[in-house]
Design a protein around this motif. Structure first.
Motif, mmCIF file in Angstrom:
data_model
loop_
_atom_site.group_PDB
_atom_site.id
_atom_site.type_symbol
_atom_site.label_atom_id
_atom_site.label_comp_id
_atom_site.label_asym_id
_atom_site.label_seq_id
_atom_site.Cartn_x
_atom_site.Cartn_y
_atom_site.Cartn_z
ATOM 1 N N GLY A 163 0.830 -1.213 0.000
ATOM 2 C CA GLY A 163 0.000 0.000 0.000
ATOM 3 C C GLY A 163 0.857 1.252 0.000
ATOM 4 N N ASP A 164 1.880 1.270 0.861
ATOM 5 C CA ASP A 164 2.743 2.446 0.942
ATOM 6 C C ASP A 164 3.579 2.603 -0.319
ATOM 7 O OD1 ASP A 164 2.366 3.558 3.787
ATOM 8 O OD2 ASP A 164 2.490 1.388 4.030
ATOM 9 N N ALA A 165 4.014 1.471 -0.889
ATOM 10 C CA ALA A 165 4.771 1.536 -2.140
ATOM 11 C C ALA A 165 3.910 2.179 -3.226
ATOM 12 C CB ALA A 165 5.224 0.132 -2.558
ATOM 13 N N ALA A 166 2.637 1.823 -3.263
ATOM 14 C CA ALA A 166 1.742 2.394 -4.283
ATOM 15 C C ALA A 166 1.586 3.894 -4.071
ATOM 16 C CB ALA A 166 0.377 1.698 -4.229
ATOM 17 N N ILE A 167 1.430 4.316 -2.815
ATOM 18 C CA ILE A 167 1.280 5.748 -2.525
ATOM 19 C C ILE A 167 2.541 6.504 -2.949
ATOM 20 C CG2 ILE A 167 1.092 7.464 -0.665
ATOM 21 C CD1 ILE A 167 -0.737 5.410 0.780
ATOM 22 N N ILE A 168 3.703 5.959 -2.590
ATOM 23 C CA ILE A 168 4.957 6.647 -2.908
ATOM 24 C C ILE A 168 5.143 6.744 -4.429
ATOM 25 C CG2 ILE A 168 7.476 6.555 -2.684
ATOM 26 C CD1 ILE A 168 6.929 5.051 0.022
ATOM 27 N N THR A 169 4.865 5.652 -5.141
ATOM 28 C CA THR A 169 4.974 5.674 -6.606
ATOM 29 C C THR A 169 4.074 6.767 -7.180
ATOM 30 O OG1 THR A 169 5.248 3.288 -6.487
ATOM 31 C CG2 THR A 169 4.890 4.212 -8.669
ATOM 32 N N ALA A 170 2.860 6.856 -6.638
ATOM 33 C CA ALA A 170 1.914 7.855 -7.139
ATOM 34 C C ALA A 170 2.402 9.272 -6.829
ATOM 35 C CB ALA A 170 0.535 7.616 -6.530
ATOM 36 N N VAL A 171 2.920 9.486 -5.620
ATOM 37 C CA VAL A 171 3.390 10.826 -5.255
ATOM 38 C C VAL A 171 4.571 11.236 -6.139
ATOM 39 C CG1 VAL A 171 4.425 12.245 -3.433
ATOM 40 C CG2 VAL A 171 2.520 10.703 -2.891
ATOM 41 N N ILE A 172 5.455 10.283 -6.428
ATOM 42 C CA ILE A 172 6.598 10.603 -7.299
ATOM 43 C C ILE A 172 6.081 11.038 -8.679
ATOM 44 C CG2 ILE A 172 8.630 9.639 -8.499
ATOM 45 C CD1 ILE A 172 9.002 7.806 -5.995
ATOM 46 N N ALA A 173 5.092 10.303 -9.200
ATOM 47 C CA ALA A 173 4.541 10.643 -10.517
ATOM 48 C C ALA A 173 3.868 12.021 -10.485
ATOM 49 C CB ALA A 173 3.549 9.572 -10.956
ATOM 50 N N ILE A 174 3.115 12.286 -9.425
ATOM 51 C CA ILE A 174 2.438 13.590 -9.318
ATOM 52 C C ILE A 174 3.474 14.708 -9.238
ATOM 53 C CG2 ILE A 174 1.030 15.050 -7.792
ATOM 54 C CD1 ILE A 174 -0.446 12.402 -7.010
ATOM 55 N N GLY A 175 4.471 14.524 -8.393
ATOM 56 C CA GLY A 175 5.507 15.535 -8.239
ATOM 57 C C GLY A 175 6.165 15.842 -9.576
ATOM 58 N N HIS A 176 6.553 14.794 -10.289
ATOM 59 C CA HIS A 176 7.228 14.999 -11.576
ATOM 60 C C HIS A 176 6.306 15.654 -12.597
ATOM 61 C CE1 HIS A 176 10.509 11.795 -10.565
ATOM 62 N NE2 HIS A 176 10.676 12.941 -9.921
ATOM 63 N N ALA A 177 5.025 15.283 -12.573
ATOM 64 C CA ALA A 177 4.071 15.877 -13.517
ATOM 65 C C ALA A 177 3.974 17.389 -13.301
ATOM 66 C CB ALA A 177 2.703 15.228 -13.368
ATOM 67 N N PHE A 178 4.165 17.824 -12.050
ATOM 68 C CA PHE A 178 4.112 19.257 -11.748
ATOM 69 C C PHE A 178 5.502 19.903 -11.828
ATOM 70 C CE2 PHE A 178 0.032 18.013 -10.000
ATOM 71 C CZ PHE A 178 -0.780 19.100 -10.319
ATOM 72 N N GLY A 179 6.467 19.159 -12.320
ATOM 73 C CA GLY A 179 7.811 19.713 -12.467
ATOM 74 C C GLY A 179 8.567 19.845 -11.159
ATOM 75 N N MET A 180 8.160 19.062 -10.165
ATOM 76 C CA MET A 180 8.816 19.169 -8.860
ATOM 77 C C MET A 180 9.775 18.000 -8.648
ATOM 78 S SD MET A 180 5.809 20.342 -6.279
ATOM 79 C CE MET A 180 4.397 19.559 -6.974
ATOM 80 N N ALA A 181 10.797 18.241 -7.840
ATOM 81 C CA ALA A 181 11.665 17.160 -7.402
ATOM 82 C C ALA A 181 10.974 16.473 -6.223
ATOM 83 C CB ALA A 181 13.009 17.719 -6.969
#
Ligand code: C2E
Ligand code: CA
Ligand code: CA
Length: 324
Positions: A259-277
């Motif tokens: 569950g946490d792995a899925a959340i982290i993967t999603a947050v990384i994708a969201i961050g990158h989509a917004f141009g954030m590190a």
């Protein structure tokens, strides 16, 4: 409480309300001022709110003791700030692609003579409640900029400083940041301010104006503890100046739970989509570090890389890294 359970009709729509209740009782035979009793009920109400929305609490001796302790801590902290008894530790942050230290987070430390260290989780909330966070934060910023200026001979190393909402409400805050940088000649882009999302979702525009101004001056802004608050994703696009998202350590600590792995993967994708590190904090072992690198996380911070340490120890690490 039974009455509140029924919905209220507003403009033809039925709305549910909840209320947290605080109760204070006078003792038989002990005279008490009504205002004191109301204050105690108020404190019990806040306790009820913390525990569970819509619940109730009765003011008791534990709460009385806790208030006394908080008052004592506040006055000791006021003294510690003015007598410069606080220090900063620094926790290294690495670039996951290179494995090299590229930044460090400044964390306040308070060692009370005679009674030992007080945890930031204990004194920062007191500082926030009493307004002492303003002088504490100003001190931490000046101190961190001064230390970071000495790191620059070993490469472009950033410093991150935690900022509390109360500091951002002060219109003079951006100028104080500039003054702290100028005093030691640290370029604004080497400074990152870690904020929490309360600042972004709050009603007041003042803090957001301060952030926009700081960003236009070149200071980086990072969203700390991401995932623990509202994380109403819709607000992210309104703050294009956010440079990084910091995934809260509670998610990292439970890796490799699926569950946490899925959340982290999603947050990384969201961050990158917004141009954030994207920064992972609280990384505690090698497996977590490898997983994060493979998942395209950008930066990492945690005990497996290094615990928070005195400024001199960090400087030594940077010196060795530059020599290697
Ligand atoms: P934070 O901003 O989330 O800081 C990271 C916390 O995680 C630090 O706790 C750090 O010691 C801890 N940590 C780092 N790596 C690991 C790990 O691998 N495992 C675990 N379990 N913990 C790890 P610390 O130093 O106790 O600070 C607690 C909080 O106090 C900070 O949380 C921050 O919100 C606040 N704080 C500290 N210094 C300041 C300050 O100068 N100003 C403000 N406004 N807040 C501060
Ligand atoms: Ca932080
Ligand atoms: Ca954090």
């Amino acid at each position: 409480r039974t009455a509140w359970a029924d919905p209220v009709v507003v403009d033809g729509r039925s709305v549910h309300v909840s209320a947290s209740t605080g109760v204070a009782l006078a003792r038989p035979g002990v005279p008490v001022a009504g205002s004191d009793l109301l204050r105690e009920a108020d404190i019990a109400m806040y306790r009820a709110k913390e525990r569970r929305l819509g619940g109730f609490e009765i003011f008791d001796d534990d709460m009385r003791g806790a208030i006394g302790e908080r008052l004592a801590m506040a006055s000791a902290l006021r003294r510690a700030i003015s007598e410069r008894l606080l220090t900063l530790d620094y926790q290294p942050i690495i670039d996951l692609r290179t494995g090299r230290i590229c930044a460090a987070e400044a964390l306040s430390r308070w060692d009370q003579p005679g009674s030992g260290p007080v945890a930031p989780d204990a004194f920062i909330p007191v500082a926030e409640d009493t307004g002492l966070i303003v002088p504490l934060g100003a001190w931490a910023l000046r101190e961190a900029c001064a230390h970071a200026a000495t790191w620059q001979r070993y490469g472009e190393i950033d410093v991150r400083v935690n900022v509390s909402p109360r500091q951002l409400y002060r219109p003079e805050y951006p100028d104080e940041v500039l003054a702290s940088l100028a005093q030691v000649g640290l370029p604004p882009r080497r400074l990152g301010l870690e904020i929490t999302e309360h600042v972004l979702v709050g009603e007041a525009a003042g803090p957001r104006e301060a952030l926009a101004r700081l960003s236009s001056l070149g200071v980086s802004l990072l969203l700390d503890d991401f995932g623990t608050g509202y994380s109403a994703l819709g607000y992210l696009h309104r703050f294009p100046y956010l440079e990084s998202l910091k995934i809260d350590r509670s998610f990292i600590g439970r890796l490799p739970a699926p569950g946490d792995a899925a959340i982290i993967t999603a947050v990384i994708a969201i961050g990158h989509a917004f141009g954030m590190a994207v920064v992972a904090e609280g990384v505690a072992d090698r497996d977590q570090l490898d997983w994060l690198r493979d998942s395209n996380c950008d930066l990492a911070q945690g005990y497996v890389i290094g615990r928070p340490m005195p400024a001199a120890a960090l400087l030594e690490l940077l010196r060795r890294q530059a020599d290697a």
